[in-house]
Design an enzyme around this catalytic site. Structure first.
Site, mmCIF file in Angstrom:
data_model
loop_
_atom_site.group_PDB
_atom_site.id
_atom_site.type_symbol
_atom_site.label_atom_id
_atom_site.label_comp_id
_atom_site.label_asym_id
_atom_site.label_seq_id
_atom_site.Cartn_x
_atom_site.Cartn_y
_atom_site.Cartn_z
ATOM 1 C CE LYS A 281 25.525 -37.052 80.246
ATOM 2 N NZ LYS A 281 25.260 -37.775 81.487
ATOM 3 N NE ARG B 226 25.285 -43.142 74.308
ATOM 4 C CZ ARG B 226 25.428 -42.699 75.557
ATOM 5 N NH1 ARG B 226 24.387 -42.476 76.317
ATOM 6 N NH2 ARG B 226 26.618 -42.499 76.064
ATOM 7 C CG ASP C 162 22.491 -39.467 82.491
ATOM 8 O OD1 ASP C 162 23.451 -40.085 82.966
ATOM 9 O OD2 ASP C 162 22.620 -38.546 81.664
ATOM 10 C CE1 TYR D 31 26.803 -39.953 71.184
ATOM 11 C CE2 TYR D 31 27.576 -38.219 72.662
ATOM 12 C CZ TYR D 31 27.074 -39.497 72.461
ATOM 13 O OH TYR D 31 26.846 -40.306 73.536
ATOM 14 C CB CYS E 285 29.368 -48.160 86.761
ATOM 15 S SG CYS E 285 31.146 -47.937 86.772
ATOM 16 C CG HIS F 157 26.382 -38.110 85.829
ATOM 17 N ND1 HIS F 157 27.599 -38.597 85.422
ATOM 18 C CD2 HIS F 157 25.490 -38.536 84.904
ATOM 19 C CE1 HIS F 157 27.447 -39.291 84.314
ATOM 20 N NE2 HIS F 157 26.187 -39.282 83.975
ATOM 21 C CB SER G 118 30.384 -43.797 81.398
ATOM 22 O OG SER G 118 31.772 -43.901 81.282
ATOM 23 N NE ARG H 116 29.316 -37.359 77.841
ATOM 24 C CZ ARG H 116 30.394 -37.492 78.602
ATOM 25 N NH1 ARG H 116 31.246 -36.500 78.742
ATOM 26 N NH2 ARG H 116 30.616 -38.599 79.269
HETATM 27 C C1 OXD Z 1 27.060 -40.017 79.617
HETATM 28 C C2 OXD Z 1 25.673 -40.211 79.163
HETATM 29 O O1 OXD Z 1 27.943 -39.858 78.770
HETATM 30 O O2 OXD Z 1 24.789 -40.312 80.020
HETATM 31 O O3 OXD Z 1 27.276 -39.981 80.849
HETATM 32 O O4 OXD Z 1 25.428 -40.261 77.948
HETATM 33 MN MN MN Z 2 25.420 -39.854 82.006
#
Ligand code: OXD
Ligand code: MN
Length: 591
Positions: A207, A376, A278, A198, A251, A227, A249, A69
């Protein structure tokens, strides 16, 4: 085509701007999927993987400069800067439309524009929102097919109800980072994304809609877009408590959402049900409790570090009908990544498409990775064996606990419970994580990320905090709010807590607290477990570790509280007074 007049007009306008050769309305059928896969394979956009070993799986590489991102190119385009707030990049809508229109203009010549109707949440549920994504990427269409409920049923529902929808326009254009923009127009219910391929920038239901536009709509309509993972913990009597948890992220949100009960306490008979990894959309239901749905239908997970030890459920899930992006491609058309299963392959093609062998180094003497660190996989959530049977339930699941967390080497204890909802909002608003080697910047530096929403809140974060505070007052039984830290280290830098499946031991304590079954120790920062209240059966770590894990070093906490003055100052005068009040309370208790 469509009977929905506003939709038809909007598609026509976008086509006039982008000038595609063809427009294809996506119906979501199996035959259509196969057609698109063939076409993508022919065009080199995707590679069909070894169908014996990985049935239904495909491989994709993004452009080299398009692997994550791009927060600096992501904007909230509200009429005033004030509405976007102190934490978002802002552009006036007129300027944003004009600038992006230049990049979109004629960019689909020679290409097809796909019209993808999708629903975030079960079609027709009071939670759900419909979006239409226009895109010139088959990769996007096939990913949206996994990540959302999409196709004919969604379009029919939209036509039948003549409802509103989020207008999502995506174009690859030149895939040039200098001509890339991810724009959100909350007032227009519109998202424009140009110049990227991406996932996080282009799967616009995720998102962009579910968090940025979703959070804006949530405030207007009285619900919350967060989130957060959602999971259910079923005890041996069959009672299930659901929790929602927000971590920045890296974690371990995905791993927690589908953990496997650890050997040591397996005899207790817990079962874990995965609802989402997520995003959580949460509403107050007629019972005065907070209920949540996962608006998504798939997982867009990070490959490196995922293996049979860290997440066995997920490793099984991604053996079929999965799209892999930017991982290592082996000669036999299977895939691999750093921190994955099995021996390191002797050769293959790396995420950039170059021949790869282990041990190669680049011009800076850094190892050349087979998979990009943000490689991913996109996998249908139904592939996960721990999937909840309430995925399609229109009201979702009732949430007993909200958990915030971060990566703190010394400060935060393994777990603590806030005193009440308002204090819990303060805990979420001040949550932070220390940088790891995977992020640019000084290792160990603390980055504050309120509710893990810093990059995803679609409006003024001060109003977002205010919304959180107000929601608490509207519930007759709000969830309890906790904070966890799986990453505490001892004096010599070793992790004190094993993490992964063992985290269930902490969740067990959290649930006991929610059910008012056990008491706890009151400290200046909140309630912590009595040392013996976390079940350590079968865990081979020194007993004194628990003492260290729960220790609250008041000197460190005084420093933390002082650093929050500066953090709060960055929000200006609009910061809700309740948060300042909570900070003052913390300082007083620490004295
Ligand atoms: C992030 C995802 O970037 O979930 O938080 O991909
Ligand atoms: Mn995320």
């Amino acid at each position: 085509m469509t009977k929905h007049k506003i939709l038809a007009k909007w598609v026509k306008e976008c086509a006039e701007l982008c000038k595609p050769d063809r427009i294809v309305w996506i119906d979501g059928s199996e035959a259509e999927k196969e057609r698109l896969e063939k076409e993508a394979a022919r065009a080199g956009e995707m590679i069909k993987l070894n169908q014996k070993k990985l049935p239904g799986c495909f491989y994709h590489r993004t452009a080299k400069n398009d692997v994550a991102r791009t927060e600096h190119l992501t904007f909230i385009c509200t009429p005033t800067k004030e509405e976007a707030g102190p934490t978002n990049n802002w552009m006036p809508p007129k300027d944003a439309y004009k600038k992006a229109a230049e990049y979109f203009k004629g960019s689909m010549r020679g290409r097809t524009m796909y019209v993808v109707p999708f629903s975030m949440g079960p079609v027709g549920s009071p939670f759900s929102k419909i979006g239409i994504e226009l895109t010139d990427s088959i990769y996007v269409v096939l990913n949206m097919r996994i990540m959302t409920r999409m196709g004919k049923a969604v379009l029919s529902f939209l036509e039948k109800t003549n409802g509103d929808f989020t207008r999502c326009l995506h174009g690859k254009a030149e895939l040039d980072i200098n001509k890339r923009l991810i724009l959100h127009f909350p007032q227009d219910n519109t998202i424009w994304s140009v110049g990227s391929g991406y996932g996080g920038n282009v799967l616009l239901g995720k998102k962009c809609l579910s968090l940025r536009i979703g959070s804006y709509l949530g405030e207007k309509e009285g619900w919350m877009a967060e989130h957060m993972l959602i999971m259910g913990i079923e005890d041996p009597t069959g009672r299930i408590d659901y929790i929602a948890a927000a971590f920045p992220s890296a974690c371990g949100k995905t791993n927690l959402a589908m953990l496997i009960p650890p050997q040591g306490i397996r005899r207790k008979g817990y079962r874990i049900w995965t609802v989402g990894d997520d995003i959580a959309w949460m509403r107050i239901d007629t019972d005065g409790r907070l209920w949540a749905v996962n608006p998504e239908y798939g997982l867009f997970g990070v490959a490196p570090g995922t293996n049979t030890k860290t997440n066995p459920n997920l490793m099984t899930a991604i053996q079929k009908n999965t799209i892999y992006t930017n991982v290592l491609l082996r000669k036999d058309k299977t895939v691999w990544w750093e921190g994955g299963d099995g021996p390191i392959p002797t050769d293959g093609w790396d995420w950039q498409g170059d021949k790869w062998r282990p041990g190669q180094i680049d011009e800076n003497r850094e190892p050349i990775l087979g998979a990009h660190p943000n490689a991913r996989f996109t996998v249908p959530i139904k592939n996960v064996s721990s999937i909840t049977n309430r995925l399609e339930h229109h009201h979702g699941v009732p949430i007993s606990a909200i958990i915030f967390g971060g990566r703190r080497a010394r400060l935060a204890p393994l777990v603590y419970e806030s005193f009440n909802w308002q204090h819990g909002v303060f805990v979420g608003a001040t949550m932070a994580s220390e940088r790891t080697a995977a992020q640019v910047g000084k290792i160990g530096e603390v980055r504050r990320d309120p509710m893990a929403m810093l990059p995803f809140c679609g409006y003024n974060m001060n109003d977002y905090f205010r919304h959180w505070l107000a929601m608490g007052g509207k519930m007759s039984s709000p969830p309890k709010i906790f904070h966890v830290n799986w990453f505490r280290k001892d004096e010599s830098g070793h992790f004190l807590w094993p993490g992964f499946g063992e985290n269930l031991r902490v969740l067990e304590w959290i649930i006991s607290r929610c059910r008012n079954e056990i008491d706890a120790e009151k400290t200046p920062i909140g309630y912590i477990p009595h040392e013996n209240d976390i079940d350590m059966t079968g865990l081979r770590i020194p007993r004194e570790n628990m003492h260290k894990l729960l220790n609250i070093n008041e000197k460190d906490w005084v420093e933390e509280a002082d650093s929050l003055d500066e953090f709060f100052a960055s929000f200006g005068k609009k910061l809700p007074k309740e948060l300042r009040h909570e900070l003052a309370g913390l300082k007083k208790r620490l004295k």
